[in-house]
Design a protein around this motif. Structure first.
Motif, PDB file in Angstrom:
ATOM      1  N   ALA A  64     -25.682 -53.863  19.322  1.00 51.73           N
ATOM      2  CA  ALA A  64     -25.408 -55.179  19.921  1.00 51.73           C
ATOM      3  C   ALA A  64     -26.353 -55.448  21.087  1.00 51.73           C
ATOM      4  CB  ALA A  64     -23.956 -55.268  20.395  1.00 51.73           C
ATOM      5  N   ASN A  89     -13.356 -44.722  17.244  1.00 51.95           N
ATOM      6  CA  ASN A  89     -14.445 -45.408  17.951  1.00 51.95           C
ATOM      7  C   ASN A  89     -15.045 -46.510  17.076  1.00 51.95           C
ATOM      8  OD1 ASN A  89     -13.913 -43.589  19.937  1.00 51.95           O
ATOM      9  ND2 ASN A  89     -16.002 -42.787  20.112  1.00 51.95           N
ATOM     10  N   ASP A 148     -21.876 -52.302  28.845  1.00 50.61           N
ATOM     11  CA  ASP A 148     -21.109 -52.382  27.609  1.00 50.61           C
ATOM     12  C   ASP A 148     -20.036 -51.304  27.742  1.00 50.61           C
ATOM     13  OD1 ASP A 148     -20.053 -51.857  25.109  1.00 50.61           O
ATOM     14  OD2 ASP A 148     -21.925 -52.234  24.044  1.00 50.61           O
ATOM     15  N   GLY A 162     -15.734 -60.922  20.564  1.00 52.29           N
ATOM     16  CA  GLY A 162     -15.761 -59.463  20.479  1.00 52.29           C
ATOM     17  C   GLY A 162     -16.793 -58.873  21.415  1.00 52.29           C
ATOM     18  N   GLY A 163     -17.022 -57.583  21.253  1.00 52.63           N
ATOM     19  CA  GLY A 163     -17.972 -56.883  22.102  1.00 52.63           C
ATOM     20  C   GLY A 163     -19.403 -57.357  21.904  1.00 52.63           C
ATOM     21  N   THR A 164     -19.765 -57.618  20.677  1.00 51.34           N
ATOM     22  CA  THR A 164     -21.139 -58.028  20.377  1.00 51.34           C
ATOM     23  C   THR A 164     -21.471 -59.351  21.060  1.00 51.34           C
ATOM     24  OG1 THR A 164     -21.007 -56.896  18.242  1.00 51.34           O
ATOM     25  CG2 THR A 164     -22.737 -58.557  18.483  1.00 51.34           C
ATOM     26  N   HIS A 188     -10.475 -54.723  19.356  1.00 54.42           N
ATOM     27  CA  HIS A 188     -10.126 -53.806  18.265  1.00 54.42           C
ATOM     28  C   HIS A 188     -10.454 -52.352  18.543  1.00 54.42           C
ATOM     29  CE1 HIS A 188     -14.074 -53.079  16.106  1.00 54.42           C
ATOM     30  NE2 HIS A 188     -14.421 -54.127  16.816  1.00 54.42           N
ATOM     31  N   LYS A 189     -11.102 -52.072  19.678  1.00 58.19           N
ATOM     32  CA  LYS A 189     -11.353 -50.682  20.047  1.00 58.19           C
ATOM     33  C   LYS A 189     -10.215 -50.109  20.894  1.00 58.19           C
ATOM     34  CE  LYS A 189     -15.485 -50.702  18.051  1.00 58.19           C
ATOM     35  NZ  LYS A 189     -16.822 -50.554  18.588  1.00 58.19           N
ATOM     36  N   SER A 237     -13.905 -55.029  23.920  1.00 57.15           N
ATOM     37  CA  SER A 237     -13.543 -55.526  22.594  1.00 57.15           C
ATOM     38  C   SER A 237     -12.113 -55.133  22.253  1.00 57.15           C
ATOM     39  CB  SER A 237     -14.497 -54.931  21.564  1.00 57.15           C
ATOM     40  OG  SER A 237     -14.071 -55.258  20.263  1.00 57.15           O
ATOM     41  N   ASN A 289     -20.693 -44.547  22.286  1.00 55.98           N
ATOM     42  CA  ASN A 289     -19.759 -44.587  21.167  1.00 55.98           C
ATOM     43  C   ASN A 289     -19.886 -43.394  20.225  1.00 55.98           C
ATOM     44  OD1 ASN A 289     -22.163 -46.363  21.045  1.00 55.98           O
ATOM     45  ND2 ASN A 289     -21.713 -46.434  18.860  1.00 55.98           N
ATOM     46  N   VAL A 312     -17.234 -51.204  25.969  1.00 56.57           N
ATOM     47  CA  VAL A 312     -16.356 -51.327  24.799  1.00 56.57           C
ATOM     48  C   VAL A 312     -15.630 -49.999  24.525  1.00 56.57           C
ATOM     49  CG1 VAL A 312     -16.313 -51.684  22.300  1.00 56.57           C
ATOM     50  CG2 VAL A 312     -17.625 -53.241  23.755  1.00 56.57           C
ATOM     51  N   GLN A 313     -16.334 -48.874  24.701  1.00 53.22           N
ATOM     52  CA  GLN A 313     -15.690 -47.586  24.418  1.00 53.22           C
ATOM     53  C   GLN A 313     -14.921 -47.020  25.606  1.00 53.22           C
ATOM     54  OE1 GLN A 313     -15.231 -46.220  21.568  1.00 53.22           O
ATOM     55  NE2 GLN A 313     -16.696 -47.355  20.308  1.00 53.22           N
ATOM     56  N   MET A 369     -24.585 -48.767  28.973  1.00 53.43           N
ATOM     57  CA  MET A 369     -23.196 -48.638  28.533  1.00 53.43           C
ATOM     58  C   MET A 369     -22.393 -47.729  29.455  1.00 53.43           C
ATOM     59  SD  MET A 369     -24.182 -46.385  25.142  1.00 53.43           S
ATOM     60  CE  MET A 369     -23.198 -47.412  24.108  1.00 53.43           C
TER      61      MET A 369
HETATM   62  C1  LIG Z   1     -17.812 -51.479  18.668  1.00 49.87           C
HETATM   63  C2  LIG Z   1     -18.795 -51.610  19.752  1.00 49.87           C
HETATM   64  C3  LIG Z   1     -19.414 -52.848  20.018  1.00 49.87           C
HETATM   65  C4  LIG Z   1     -19.169 -54.071  19.184  1.00 49.87           C
HETATM   66  O1  LIG Z   1     -17.900 -54.638  19.398  1.00 49.87           O
HETATM   67  P1  LIG Z   1     -17.361 -55.720  18.343  1.00 49.87           P
HETATM   68  O2  LIG Z   1     -16.097 -56.226  18.953  1.00 49.87           O
HETATM   69  O3  LIG Z   1     -17.133 -54.986  17.075  1.00 49.87           O
HETATM   70  O4  LIG Z   1     -18.398 -56.790  18.231  1.00 49.87           O
HETATM   71  C5  LIG Z   1     -20.303 -52.908  21.062  1.00 49.87           C
HETATM   72  N1  LIG Z   1     -20.575 -51.827  21.815  1.00 49.87           N
HETATM   73  C6  LIG Z   1     -20.014 -50.633  21.589  1.00 49.87           C
HETATM   74  C7  LIG Z   1     -20.357 -49.488  22.476  1.00 49.87           C
HETATM   75  C8  LIG Z   1     -19.112 -50.488  20.550  1.00 49.87           C
HETATM   76  O5  LIG Z   1     -18.567 -49.287  20.323  1.00 49.87           O
END
Ligand SMILES: *Cc1c(COP(=O)(O)O)cnc(C)c1O
Length: 400
Positions: free
Chosen positions: A102, A9, A177, A71-73, A202-203, A200, A152, A179-180, A148
């Motif tokens: 973020a 994560n 969000d 990226g996610g941020t 890289h996740k 994002s 995470n 991302v996860q 979200m």
């Molecule tokens: C990792 C993460 C982010 C940030 O993503 P980046 O690509 O590293 O900027 C945002 N929100 C959640 C829930 C994350 O796990």
């Protein structure tokens, strides 16, 4: 000793086949997609294909709904700042107490500098959103809701469709969000009320430094970054072609492995969790066991420090993470676990184990063997453990 990586994560290993897809776009096909010659056109075609691959993972029906970001941020920042500009006459934001920094640090900044009102909705002991408080916070001044899709730290999944529907009743935009969530659980935006969604690379075994904001067709959007006409004027700057192409391949692989994530990876996670609880007393699982990401386990070991646990785990070749962050010399436990009212004595010793499709049975075997002596050793040295009130050992928010 084979290292065991259970911190997916935080970031994932870039899949070798993602790297392979990216490589030609550094040296051979290096063109700028905006150029009016063959060098650019080749790259433009590859970017179009990558966009389709990401659309397929999201179930995004229409072209041009994806805005690539760093990226996610950046995606999170772009979504909220855009809504404040397009939702004229509305100056309130609703979010949850367990968001990623973020979101949380951005909205705190907006509250301080722009006089925006922020409603931060709490969660219960399992990390589930307080829906009643959410309903009450929604109103004619709400510009945007940002909740979200999955947390995470605990993996708890939020009912984003229901939340989006309620937001729309008051004319608010709904951002998530995700991302996860993206790549771990099925997502279908074609049958959804979600207006904006962050992800994002890289996740999900893609490269770092690339992400995307999905903006539903018809939702008004103001760019965060201004300049050239890339991304149809919604995110200026020469496209990160290798990153976008890598993210496309990562999305394709995520779809391929989705059922593996739901079954085999979830089973590994469950075996680790049950094994730890059986072997180690005064420990419990945090998060919502009925509605969680398949890859995440957050286990609190009472009366010891997460940092110390991680150090000893690292010596045994195991990588995981703790929610606490060392801020200004004082160790504060995770804001997520505090929002869930997990007692300090347990929140300090919480460890997040996050799996991916690359984990195997042997990883779980190794962790189950290594953890009991680590916890025992630290507890022997812990004054809190010696002086504990044994009644609180019964505290168990997850299975209570
Ligand atoms: C990792 C993460 C982010 C940030 O993503 P980046 O690509 O590293 O900027 C945002 N929100 C959640 C829930 C994350 O796990």
């Amino acid at each position: 000793m084979i290292p065991v990586y259970l911190d997916n994560n935080a970031t994932t290993r870039t899949d070798p086949s993602v790297v392979e897809a990216m490589l030609p776009f550094f040296v051979e096909q290096f063109g700028n997609a905006s150029s009016m010659h063959a060098f650019g056109a080749e790259v433009g075609t590859a970017l179009g294909k990558a966009r389709k691959q990401l659309q397929a993972l999201l179930g995004a029906e229409f072209d041009h709904e994806i805005v690539y970001t760093s990226g996610g941020t950046e995606a999170d920042n772009a979504a909220i700042l855009s809504a404040l500009e397009t939702q004229t006459g509305r100056d309130e934001i609703i979010t949850s107490a367990v968001e990623h920094p973020a979101i949380l640090s951005l909205v705190a900044h907006l509250e301080k500098t722009r006089g925006i009102t922020v409603h931060t909705i709490g969660v219960d002991a399992r990390g589930r959103l307080d829906i009643e408080a959410y309903r009450k916070a929604l109103g004619p001044k709400t510009a945007i809701v940002s909740i979200m899709w999955a947390n995470n730290e605990t993996g708890t999944i939020f009912p984003v469709e229901q939340l989006a529907g309620l937001a729309h009743e008051t004319g608010a935009l709904f951002h998530t969000d995700a991302v996860q969530a993206v790549g771990k659980i099925p997502i279908d935006l074609s049958a959804s009320e979600i207006d904006m969604l962050s992800l994002s690379g890289h996740k999900l075994h893609g490269p770092k430094g690339i992400g995307a904001l999905y903006v539903r067709k018809g939702v008004r959007f103001r760019p965060l970054i201004r300049g050239g006409h890339q991304e149809r004027g919604r995110r200026a700057g020469t496209e990160n072609a290798p990153g976008i192409i890598g993210l496309g391949r990562a999305a394709e692989l995520a779809l391929e492995y989705m059922s593996d994530e739901q079954t085999r990876v979830a089973a590994l996670r469950d075996r680790l969790e049950q094994g730890l609880l059986q072997r180690i007393g005064a420990s419990f699982v945090t998060g919502d066991p009925d509605n969680r990401l398949p890859n995440t386990a957050n286990v609190a070991f009472e009366y010891i420090e997460g940092e110390a646990i991680l150090l000893l785990m690292n010596r045994d070749g195991i990588a995981a993470s703790s929610g606490s962050a060392c801020t200004s010399g004082s160790l504060e436990p995770s804001h997520v676990l505090r929002a869930m009212n997990v007692p300090y004595t347990a929140a300090h010793g919480a460890i997040r184990f996050s799996f991916s499709r690359e984990n195997r049975d042997a990883d779980v075997d190794h962790v189950l063997e290594a953890m009991p002596p680590i916890i025992e050793k630290l507890r022997e040295m812990s004054p809190f453990w010696r002086e504990r009130d044994v009644r609180t050992d019964a505290f168990n928010p997850t299975y209570a």
